[in-house]
Design a protein around this motif. Structure first.
Motif, PDB file in Angstrom:
ATOM      1  N   GLY A 159      22.104 100.545   4.074  1.00  0.00           N
ATOM      2  CA  GLY A 159      20.740 100.206   3.686  1.00  0.00           C
ATOM      3  C   GLY A 159      19.822 101.389   3.502  1.00  0.00           C
ATOM      4  O   GLY A 159      18.627 101.218   3.259  1.00  0.00           O
ATOM      5  N   ARG A 200      16.899  98.384   3.163  1.00  0.00           N
ATOM      6  CA  ARG A 200      17.354  97.034   2.810  1.00  0.00           C
ATOM      7  C   ARG A 200      16.735  96.000   3.743  1.00  0.00           C
ATOM      8  O   ARG A 200      16.307  94.931   3.308  1.00  0.00           O
ATOM      9  N   ARG A 260      13.073  95.554   2.876  1.00  0.00           N
ATOM     10  CA  ARG A 260      12.928  94.685   1.707  1.00  0.00           C
ATOM     11  C   ARG A 260      13.022  93.214   2.112  1.00  0.00           C
ATOM     12  O   ARG A 260      12.222  92.381   1.662  1.00  0.00           O
ATOM     13  N   ASN A 261      13.989  92.883   2.963  1.00  0.00           N
ATOM     14  CA  ASN A 261      14.148  91.496   3.393  1.00  0.00           C
ATOM     15  C   ASN A 261      12.934  90.992   4.159  1.00  0.00           C
ATOM     16  O   ASN A 261      12.471  89.868   3.972  1.00  0.00           O
TER      17      ASN A 261
END
Length: 444
Positions: free
Chosen positions: A166, A350, A353-354
């Protein structure tokens, strides 16, 4: 110390004017004596820079770069006596942009550096401000990584990207490709972790008709698809041992064979690989070939985890929200950013972003609050593969996330309770209730 003339030699200024890349000429006192057409068009359209200092034009600094937290190529050149290269974040008419600078000292008849020529190559693969694409960041760890990408990008060297899951290894691979002479050709991604061992060779090298059951037609592989460009081997630590020797042959000789064929084919490509695994430990354990490790790792670059660059979270959050909800123009409340900065983000960008995607879905207005961030962090907090926690435990997780968000807001806010409530995007009454619920945390 000798003083350089007040004007550039006409023949030198004329030479720079004909160069296609942005160039400036300046003296030992940092005064710009000449700027070619490419520089004027890129960095100072409609405004003259002659007579101004390079650090004023590029950064708005009143003092040289090395006295304002940047690396000064002139100062380095005076110490080393040779050309120097640095990566700077410059002010431009389009905003702040990364620029790869190469400085060359020009000596007078006595051998003393009298003039300095700077060639400037804008690095479009990264941004120091919120952006819709590319690598984004300003933190020292990010800039160190970016300087290495700028160095190795134009070369043909094999690059090994090291970093946690990530952390943006595929974006870094794309940045290396786009900074190379192969940028107009394909960047082909081979996800080594998702390819089953039985199909790995066929996917990478292709196969002939009838090579195995189900091979009803000849098919080129990823190596062929990357011809003239870059092959990115993602999670190279997952390549099966039997395939490692064939990959080594490709890297060393530039040749390969399709499955089911004896014809030797030539590959014109550059290989960039990436892994989150400890390859030296795998080599020691016999799970990764030592010769392949050294062949892939010609130029290793370590990507920093997000926790090593918390100052980049506001830039990343603005960029990600713009991509996730392009029509809503969502903003982050200061306390919401503080809550994000307090989170360790083991999943790196990552995971960020989630979390922001959840926060955008949980936000009804145009401002993401700290309370929403706490809820977004709490959703799905159980590790993957474990059964969902009982409702009481889920409530405890949410409570802890809310506590962390509110604690971060309290620590970062210097105003009264009313202004804190406005920063959080909630009413004053709700703030008092939250303070009481979360074990009586005290507002400033």
């Amino acid at each position: 110390m000798p003083t350089a003339p007040d004007a550039a030699p006409p023949e030198l200024a004329a030479y720079l004017e004909g160069l296609p890349e942005p160039h400036i000429l300046f003296d030992r006192r940092y005064r710009i004596l000449a700027a070619n057409a490419a520089y004027r068009a890129r960095f100072s359209p409609g405004a003259s820079v002659l007579g101004r200092t390079c650090h004023d034009v590029s950064h708005g600094f009143a003092v040289p770069c090395d006295r304002a937290g940047e690396s000064c190529p002139l100062a380095r050149s005076l110490t080393s006596g040779q050309r120097e290269r640095v990566l700077h974040l410059h002010h431009t008419p389009q905003g702040e942009a990364y620029v790869d600078i190469e400085l060359v000292p020009l000596r007078d008849a006595t051998g003393t550096p009298a003039f300095f020529v700077e060639k400037m190559a804008p690095l479009g693969v990264a941004q120091g401000q919120a952006s819709a694409r590319g690598l984004i960041g300003r933190a020292p760890a990010f800039r160190e990584m970016l300087a290495l990408i700028a160095r190795v990008g134009p070369s043909q060297a094999s690059v090994l990207l090291l970093g946690e899951s990530g952390s943006g290894k595929e974006l870094a691979a794309r940045a290396i490709h786009e900074a190379s002479p192969r940028a107009a050709r394909p960047l082909v991604v081979a996800d080594c972790a998702s390819l089953p061992e039985t199909l790995f060779e066929s996917e990478l090298f292709g196969h002939e008709r009838g090579a195995f059951t189900g091979a009803q037609a000849a098919r080129p592989g990823l190596v062929e698809a990357a011809s003239g460009g870059t092959l990115f081997l993602d999670e190279v630590g997952d390549i099966p041992l039997p395939m490692q020797v064939k990959l080594l042959r490709l890297l060393e000789s530039g040749t390969y064979r399709r499955v089911g064929s004896t014809e030797l084919r030539h590959a014109d490509l550059r290989v960039v690989s990436a892994t989150h695994r400890d390859l030296p430990a795998m080599v020691a354990g016999g799970r990764f070939r030592e010769d392949l490790y050294y062949r892939l790792g010609g130029f290793p670059i370590r990507l920093p985890p997000l926790r090593a660059r918390p100052g980049d979270i506001p830039l990343l959050a603005a960029s990600l929200l713009a991509r996730l909800a392009p029509r809503r123009r969502l903003q982050m409340a200061p306390a919401a950013l503080a809550a994000l900065a307090a989170h360790p983000f083991p999943g790196n960008v990552r995971e960020l972003r989630n979390v922001l995607e959840r926060a955008a879905l949980l936000t009804d207005g145009d401002t993401v609050t700290a309370e929403v961030v706490a809820r977004a962090l709490a959703i799905g907090a159980a590790p993957a593969g474990q059964p969902a926690a009982p409702a009481a435990r889920r409530g405890g997780t949410a409570r802890e996330a809310q506590r962390a968000a509110l604690a971060a807001a309290l620590a970062s806010h210097a105003g009264d309770r009313a202004s804190l409530a406005r920063a959080l995007g909630i009413s004053l009454r709700t703030l008092y209730r939250r303070l009481a619920e979360l074990d009586g945390l005290q507002a400033p």
